[in-house]
Enzyme design. Structure first.
Site, PDB file in Angstrom:
ATOM      1  N   HIS A  60      23.252 -26.320 -15.337  1.00  0.00           N
ATOM      2  CA  HIS A  60      24.559 -26.160 -15.993  1.00  0.00           C
ATOM      3  C   HIS A  60      25.311 -24.957 -15.433  1.00  0.00           C
ATOM      4  CE1 HIS A  60      23.382 -22.986 -19.028  1.00  0.00           C
ATOM      5  NE2 HIS A  60      22.213 -23.590 -19.037  1.00  0.00           N
ATOM      6  N   ASP A 161      20.953 -17.619 -16.743  1.00  0.00           N
ATOM      7  CA  ASP A 161      21.026 -18.883 -17.496  1.00  0.00           C
ATOM      8  C   ASP A 161      22.458 -19.409 -17.327  1.00  0.00           C
ATOM      9  OD1 ASP A 161      21.010 -20.950 -19.294  1.00  0.00           O
ATOM     10  OD2 ASP A 161      20.749 -19.699 -21.069  1.00  0.00           O
ATOM     11  N   GLU A 191      26.868 -26.918 -21.444  1.00  0.00           N
ATOM     12  CA  GLU A 191      25.481 -27.078 -21.901  1.00  0.00           C
ATOM     13  C   GLU A 191      25.229 -26.214 -23.121  1.00  0.00           C
ATOM     14  OE1 GLU A 191      21.106 -26.051 -22.094  1.00  0.00           O
ATOM     15  OE2 GLU A 191      22.830 -24.763 -21.937  1.00  0.00           O
ATOM     16  N   GLU A 192      25.776 -25.000 -23.083  1.00  0.00           N
ATOM     17  CA  GLU A 192      25.438 -24.006 -24.110  1.00  0.00           C
ATOM     18  C   GLU A 192      26.001 -24.340 -25.490  1.00  0.00           C
ATOM     19  OE1 GLU A 192      23.247 -21.839 -23.746  1.00  0.00           O
ATOM     20  OE2 GLU A 192      23.141 -21.238 -21.644  1.00  0.00           O
ATOM     21  N   ASP A 214      16.531 -25.084 -15.376  1.00  0.00           N
ATOM     22  CA  ASP A 214      17.107 -24.126 -16.324  1.00  0.00           C
ATOM     23  C   ASP A 214      16.120 -22.983 -16.545  1.00  0.00           C
ATOM     24  OD1 ASP A 214      18.870 -22.999 -18.199  1.00  0.00           O
ATOM     25  OD2 ASP A 214      19.252 -24.915 -19.178  1.00  0.00           O
ATOM     26  N   HIS A 301      20.184 -14.830 -22.721  1.00  0.00           N
ATOM     27  CA  HIS A 301      21.419 -14.741 -23.503  1.00  0.00           C
ATOM     28  C   HIS A 301      21.844 -13.290 -23.794  1.00  0.00           C
ATOM     29  CE1 HIS A 301      21.638 -19.200 -24.982  1.00  0.00           C
ATOM     30  NE2 HIS A 301      21.431 -19.089 -23.680  1.00  0.00           N
TER      31      HIS A 301
HETATM   32 CO    CO Z   1      21.276 -20.861 -22.375  1.00  0.00          CO
HETATM   33 ZN    ZN Z   2      20.460 -22.726 -19.850  1.00  0.00          ZN
END
Ligand code: CO
Ligand code: ZN
Length: 326
Positions: A60, A161, A191-192, A214, A301
């Site tokens: 992503h 990420d 995606e998130e 990922d 994150h």
């Molecule tokens: Co993520």
């Molecule tokens: Zn991810």
């Protein structure tokens, strides 16, 4: 490799605002693929090679971020996470908005007691974005303002990420000069916020399997969480299961076989939370057998996600070898 990751992680691209990152990816891959298209929701798909059992790899493009929800007064704004951002990860961080405005997230309080109370149970009700007097429109997106750092073994940046997954696919298309079967690389949007792009990304293609690339949690700090096993530097993690899907067993078996035969380090992964694009790919069209290959990552994150260079390189090797085994 390092420069690719640096550029990809430092580029702006929260969910729903992927134009800049998509342009950068396209720039990086366009001379190395046989064709590409951007679908109606903004996913980028490119392909290379011919014949065999076609496969799609998906990473992503989007990163987590914030969005301005209300003006408290000029220069002070309420914000909401875009994707999974803890208020603790946001507090006292710098953010850069889509127009280049820099802001800092603070916590509002009238008394010292209130400050203590809020800090012990932080939520976005108490937080504001201070834009140093600049006006920000409601609906403006932002991301962590953070830069890339490396040493011999590790790399740290925001948006590992999933720009590390994106970088792996960029390296894959560059490395595989004469693939023995047709493969697609898909760069998904949103995606998130719920695997949005990947739920339609495979519609224009005819593939027999899909692999999402990922990040996953790495439990390798001194007193790390003991219910999971993944560790940085031990190779790509072949995901058996996370909270949202169970990888197709045949793909897992093939990945393990390829890794063993090629002498590529790998580890098995069972993540007890989370999910990847594989969960959406598995339930798209008639159902595409899907799995995930993960890069163990610390501080997911946050503005400082850390991955290992050797894991990155071994993931490129594993996927290249996987394509070449027809
Ligand atoms: Co993520
Ligand atoms: Zn991810």
């Amino acid at each position: 490799m390092v420069e690719t990751i640096r550029k990809l992680t430092e580029t702006f691209g929260p969910s729903g605002r992927e134009e800049k990152i998509r342009n950068l990816i396209l720039e990086m891959i366009k001379d190395h693929v046989d064709g590409y298209e951007i679908d109606r929701v903004g996913n980028l798909i490119a392909w290379k090679g011919e014949g065999g059992e076609p496969i799609i790899f998906v990473a992503h493009m989007d990163e987590i971020g914030i969005v301005v929800t209300n003006e408290i007064r000029e220069g002070f704004y309420r914000v909401e996470p875009v994707g999974g951002m803890s208020p603790y990860s946001a507090l006292f961080r710098r953010f850069v908005l889509e127009d280049g405005t820099i802001g800092i997230v603070g916590v509002e309080h009238e008394t010292a007691d209130e400050y203590k109370k809020f800090l012990s149970n932080l939520n976005f009700d108490h937080l504001y974005l201070d834009t140093m007097g600049r006006k920000a429109r409601i609906g403006t997106f932002g991301v962590y303002d953070s830069s890339f750092v490396e040493n011999e073994d590790l790399m740290m940046s925001k948006a590992m990420d999933d720009r590390s997954g994106v970088a792996i696919l960029v390296e894959l298309v560059k490395n595989l000069e004469n693939p023995k079967r047709k493969f697609y690389v898909g760069f998904s949007v949103q995606e998130e916020v719920g695997l949005v792009g990947s739920s339609v990304i495979a519609y224009p293609v005819d593939v027999s399997e899909a692999i999402a690339i990922d990040v996953t949690d790495s439990a390798d700090t001194p007193k790390a969480f003991k219910r999971i096993s993944m560790k940085m530097g031990k190779g790509p993690a072949i995901k058996v299961k996370d909270k949202m899907s169970i990888s197709d067993r045949r793909i897992i078996d093939r990945l393990v076989k390829v890794a063993e035969e090629e002498g590529i380090p790998y580890q098995m992964e069972v993540l007890i939370f989370g999910g990847t694009d594989a969960a959406a790919l598995m339930r798209t069209k008639e159902g595409i057998p899907s799995a995930t290959v993960s890069i163990p990552t610390r501080y997911i994150h946050t503005p400082s996600e850390v991955i290992s260079k050797s894991d990155f390189e071994n993931t490129v090797k594993l996927l290249s070898a996987y394509v070449q085994r027809v």
